[in-house]
Design a protein around this motif. Structure first.
Motif, mmCIF file in Angstrom:
data_model
loop_
_atom_site.group_PDB
_atom_site.id
_atom_site.type_symbol
_atom_site.label_atom_id
_atom_site.label_comp_id
_atom_site.label_asym_id
_atom_site.label_seq_id
_atom_site.Cartn_x
_atom_site.Cartn_y
_atom_site.Cartn_z
ATOM 1 N N GLY A 120 23.118 15.261 -25.988
ATOM 2 C CA GLY A 120 21.973 15.318 -26.887
ATOM 3 C C GLY A 120 21.147 16.567 -26.616
ATOM 4 O O GLY A 120 21.244 17.185 -25.547
ATOM 5 N N GLU A 121 20.333 16.947 -27.570
ATOM 6 C CA GLU A 121 19.502 18.130 -27.417
ATOM 7 C C GLU A 121 18.558 17.954 -26.230
ATOM 8 O O GLU A 121 18.004 16.875 -26.019
ATOM 9 N N ASP A 122 18.403 19.005 -25.445
ATOM 10 C CA ASP A 122 17.512 19.043 -24.287
ATOM 11 C C ASP A 122 17.966 18.140 -23.136
ATOM 12 O O ASP A 122 17.180 17.823 -22.239
ATOM 13 N N VAL A 123 19.237 17.730 -23.166
ATOM 14 C CA VAL A 123 19.840 17.053 -22.012
ATOM 15 C C VAL A 123 20.571 18.122 -21.206
ATOM 16 O O VAL A 123 21.445 18.811 -21.726
ATOM 17 N N THR A 124 20.196 18.291 -19.958
ATOM 18 C CA THR A 124 20.666 19.408 -19.134
ATOM 19 C C THR A 124 21.718 18.962 -18.117
ATOM 20 O O THR A 124 21.895 17.762 -17.880
ATOM 21 N N PRO A 125 22.410 19.916 -17.474
ATOM 22 C CA PRO A 125 23.341 19.556 -16.397
ATOM 23 C C PRO A 125 22.682 18.751 -15.280
ATOM 24 O O PRO A 125 23.326 17.884 -14.685
ATOM 25 N N LYS A 126 21.400 19.016 -14.995
ATOM 26 C CA LYS A 126 20.696 18.223 -13.975
ATOM 27 C C LYS A 126 20.616 16.763 -14.408
ATOM 28 O O LYS A 126 20.799 15.848 -13.584
ATOM 29 N N ASP A 127 20.369 16.537 -15.694
ATOM 30 C CA ASP A 127 20.327 15.167 -16.202
ATOM 31 C C ASP A 127 21.696 14.505 -16.089
ATOM 32 O O ASP A 127 21.800 13.322 -15.767
ATOM 33 N N VAL A 128 22.751 15.280 -16.357
ATOM 34 C CA VAL A 128 24.111 14.753 -16.230
ATOM 35 C C VAL A 128 24.356 14.295 -14.796
ATOM 36 O O VAL A 128 24.838 13.189 -14.558
ATOM 37 N N ALA A 129 23.991 15.130 -13.830
ATOM 38 C CA ALA A 129 24.202 14.788 -12.416
ATOM 39 C C ALA A 129 23.395 13.556 -12.009
ATOM 40 O O ALA A 129 23.907 12.665 -11.324
ATOM 41 N N LEU A 130 22.128 13.503 -12.424
ATOM 42 C CA LEU A 130 21.288 12.344 -12.084
ATOM 43 C C LEU A 130 21.840 11.068 -12.729
ATOM 44 O O LEU A 130 21.781 9.980 -12.142
ATOM 45 N N TYR A 131 22.389 11.200 -13.933
ATOM 46 C CA TYR A 131 22.993 10.048 -14.608
ATOM 47 C C TYR A 131 24.228 9.576 -13.839
ATOM 48 O O TYR A 131 24.412 8.367 -13.625
ATOM 49 N N LEU A 132 25.082 10.515 -13.430
ATOM 50 C CA LEU A 132 26.279 10.138 -12.665
ATOM 51 C C LEU A 132 25.897 9.384 -11.395
ATOM 52 O O LEU A 132 26.515 8.379 -11.044
ATOM 53 N N MET A 133 24.857 9.860 -10.707
ATOM 54 C CA MET A 133 24.423 9.202 -9.475
ATOM 55 C C MET A 133 23.864 7.815 -9.750
ATOM 56 O O MET A 133 24.074 6.881 -8.979
ATOM 57 N N GLN A 134 23.142 7.682 -10.867
ATOM 58 C CA GLN A 134 22.622 6.370 -11.233
ATOM 59 C C GLN A 134 23.775 5.398 -11.490
ATOM 60 O O GLN A 134 23.714 4.217 -11.110
ATOM 61 N N GLN A 135 24.849 5.890 -12.105
ATOM 62 C CA GLN A 135 25.961 5.035 -12.489
ATOM 63 C C GLN A 135 26.871 4.664 -11.320
ATOM 64 O O GLN A 135 27.250 3.508 -11.172
ATOM 65 N N ILE A 136 27.212 5.659 -10.487
ATOM 66 C CA ILE A 136 28.175 5.351 -9.417
ATOM 67 C C ILE A 136 27.512 5.160 -8.065
ATOM 68 O O ILE A 136 28.186 4.821 -7.098
ATOM 69 N N THR A 137 26.215 5.372 -7.993
ATOM 70 C CA THR A 137 25.365 5.249 -6.801
ATOM 71 C C THR A 137 25.608 6.413 -5.841
ATOM 72 O O THR A 137 26.558 7.194 -6.005
ATOM 73 N N THR A 138 24.786 6.502 -4.827
ATOM 74 C CA THR A 138 24.869 7.617 -3.877
ATOM 75 C C THR A 138 26.006 7.446 -2.868
ATOM 76 O O THR A 138 26.200 8.295 -2.009
ATOM 77 N N SER A 139 26.755 6.346 -2.962
ATOM 78 C CA SER A 139 27.917 6.175 -2.077
ATOM 79 C C SER A 139 29.201 5.999 -2.876
ATOM 80 O O SER A 139 30.272 5.792 -2.304
ATOM 81 N N GLY A 140 29.109 6.125 -4.188
ATOM 82 C CA GLY A 140 30.263 5.839 -5.046
ATOM 83 C C GLY A 140 31.419 6.803 -4.917
ATOM 84 O O GLY A 140 32.540 6.492 -5.325
ATOM 85 N N ALA A 141 31.171 7.993 -4.365
ATOM 86 C CA ALA A 141 32.251 8.972 -4.214
ATOM 87 C C ALA A 141 32.550 9.272 -2.747
ATOM 88 O O ALA A 141 33.194 10.273 -2.429
ATOM 89 N N THR A 142 32.101 8.396 -1.857
ATOM 90 C CA THR A 142 32.329 8.606 -0.422
ATOM 91 C C THR A 142 33.833 8.678 -0.121
ATOM 92 O O THR A 142 34.603 7.820 -0.552
ATOM 93 N N GLY A 143 34.202 9.721 0.612
ATOM 94 C CA GLY A 143 35.606 9.892 0.975
ATOM 95 C C GLY A 143 36.418 10.680 -0.026
ATOM 96 O O GLY A 143 37.613 10.906 0.188
ATOM 97 N N TYR A 144 35.777 11.107 -1.116
ATOM 98 C CA TYR A 144 36.493 11.809 -2.184
ATOM 99 C C TYR A 144 36.011 13.253 -2.343
ATOM 100 O O TYR A 144 34.888 13.596 -1.967
ATOM 101 N N PHE A 145 36.884 14.055 -2.955
ATOM 102 C CA PHE A 145 36.510 15.357 -3.471
ATOM 103 C C PHE A 145 36.620 15.242 -4.991
ATOM 104 O O PHE A 145 37.641 14.796 -5.508
ATOM 105 N N ILE A 146 35.547 15.611 -5.703
ATOM 106 C CA ILE A 146 35.480 15.380 -7.145
ATOM 107 C C ILE A 146 35.909 16.616 -7.933
ATOM 108 O O ILE A 146 35.453 17.728 -7.656
ATOM 109 N N GLU A 147 36.776 16.409 -8.920
ATOM 110 C CA GLU A 147 36.998 17.437 -9.937
ATOM 111 C C GLU A 147 36.265 16.994 -11.203
ATOM 112 O O GLU A 147 36.513 15.907 -11.724
ATOM 113 N N TYR A 148 35.339 17.824 -11.664
ATOM 114 C CA TYR A 148 34.605 17.523 -12.898
ATOM 115 C C TYR A 148 35.373 18.095 -14.083
ATOM 116 O O TYR A 148 35.800 19.261 -14.052
#
Length: 465
Positions: A174-202
């Protein structure tokens, strides 16, 4: 077929220990003043030189003041650490960009902008947000001080290979949705431990359409999801960004490098240990309400009710709200703000200053707000002036400070006082992260700017329409 992570990692393995870690060759080591002194002292005690000094780059950033950098640093601890880094770099023959050097800045901003961080590299630094450099198509991650010593001595470190995860974000933001918002959304969804032990490819259309600076912001926050690091496969956006930069290949070497870089992608049949898909239309401007980066909500949303919180997280949720002075069910819009911080290795680049200026243009800073606008490097500061953004910001009542990590962390003079609320473009909102007793709301540069002119949490879309 292997993933891109496998390709880069496996091509850098020197040796493997049975049922143990791998010896990984490191292409680039970055050193700052906080996590390197003991590493250099270890070399000194053992009578060891740096194995490949040309691959090591040093610069102070955490402890540097963001004003009067031409004068002696007042804080003794900061002064000692900054001076110690200079002496260590000189003794071991390493490239050092000190304060006031035009090449100085936050190491995670300077590395990409100088073309030091390149596709296919392995990159390490004694700092968790080294994941930022993954935006260049590199495997980049933070290491501890003992590993810094290891890398200085041998240009290798011992590491267990992480698992691979692909996060795909498809659709149109959406308009005025930034990459920072994308990152904060991902963290809200998978939590701050949701990617523990992984290397992420976006991946996905949203990531492909991001600018390089947007990708740097996204990869910067990989560590806040618990990941070892995160990266984006190099493409035309990457090549265009890198071409002509100081340390990027030139001439025929450039053509050969790009030819190789084009091969750096996961195959269509690559198998990841975990895959997650998100829809762009579900992402709105975000803001955090708690004391970890995953405790966020859409800016026009509300803090969750206790019934929405898993039982195992309820106690920390309650403690977090008590610390922040918020209640379950509160709307974030209209919450009072005392400080605004634009900067850090997350959002201290030129695009972030352009975004901030787009909101405050023709408006005035709220008189109740203390605002710290801190470029991520001297190169960013120069570009701010060249584009006339400094005039727009000054007319609105803002002052641009000198480069450094600044109020991202309470390690220099830029501290948020106890009990005060800060809308910050940095990466962490832990208790006391920006100063003892400080209360941090993480957000994008657009949302930070909206708070700076209104004095309260404000949906930036209402000011930009």
């Amino acid at each position: 077929m292997n993933t891109l992570f496998d390709k880069i990692w496996d091509s850098h393995v020197v040796n493997s220990i049975e049922d143990g870690p791998q010896q990984l060759y490191i292409d680039r080591l970055y050193c700052h003043e906080v996590t390197s002194p003991q590493a250099f002292e270890g070399l000194r005690e053992r009578g060891i030189k740096c194995f490949r000094p040309s691959q090591v780059f040093c610069m102070p950033d955490h402890n540097t003041p963001t004003h009067d950098q031409d004068k002696e640093i007042e804080n003794e601890v900061s002064r000692t650490q900054v001076e110690t880094l200079r002496k260590n770099a000189e003794e071991f023959g390493l490239t050092h960009y000190g304060m006031m050097d035009p090449s100085n800045g936050i190491i995670h901003v300077v590395g990409p902008e100088k073309g030091l961080s390149l596709p296919g590299m392995t990159i390490v630094c004694g700092d968790s947000h080294t994941s930022t450099h993954g935006a260049m198509g590199a495997v980049a991650f933070g290491i501890g001080t003992s590993e810094v010593e290891m890398a200085l001595a041998s240009q290798c470190i011992l590491q267990q290979k992480p698992k691979s995860m692909r996060i795909s974000i498809e659709g149109k933001l959406g308009e005025d949705v930034t990459p920072k918002d994308v990152a904060l959304y991902l963290m809200q969804q998978i939590t701050t431990s949701g990617a523990t032990g992984y290397f992420i490819e976006y991946s996905g259309s949203v990531v492909r359409e991001m600018t390089m600076e947007g990708r740097l912001t996204l990869c910067n926050l990989s560590i806040e999801m618990g990941a070892r690091g995160g990266f984006v496969a190099p493409d035309e956006t990457t090549f265009e960004y890198l071409k002509g930069r100081e340390y990027a290949p030139k001439g025929e070497a450039w053509d050969k490098a790009v030819e190789y870089w084009r091969t750096l992608r996961s195959g269509d049949d690559a198998v990841f240990d975990k895959e997650i898909l998100f829809k762009a239309e579900d992402i709105a401007p975000m803001i955090t309400y708690g004391t970890n980066p995953g405790m966020g909500t859409a800016i026009d949303g509300t803090i969750p009710q206790e019934s929405e919180i898993p039982a195992e997280g309820l106690e920390s949720f309650r403690k977090s709200l008590e610390y922040m002075g918020f209640r379950a069910g509160d709307r974030m819009i209209g919450k009072k703000v005392d400080y605004v911080f634009l900067g850090a290795c997350t959002n201290g680049r030129i695009e972030d200053f352009r975004a901030f200026a787009s909101v405050v243009r023709g408006r005035k800073k709220n008189p109740d707000i203390v605002a710290w606008l801190v470029p991520g490097s001297w190169a960013v500061a120069k570009q701010i002036r060249e584009e006339g953004l400094d005039k727009i910001l000054e007319e609105a009542g803002f002052e641009i400070r000198q480069p450094g990590c600044s109020a991202c962390l309470a390690m220099n003079d830029d501290k948020i006082p106890a009990g005060k609320y800060s809308v910050s473009t940095s990466n962490r909102n832990f208790q006391g992260r920006q100063g003892p007793g400080s209360r941090t709301l993480l957000a994008s540069p657009l949302t930070a700017a909206a708070a700076a002119v209104t004095g309260v949490v404000t949906d930036p879309r209402t000011l930009l329409q």
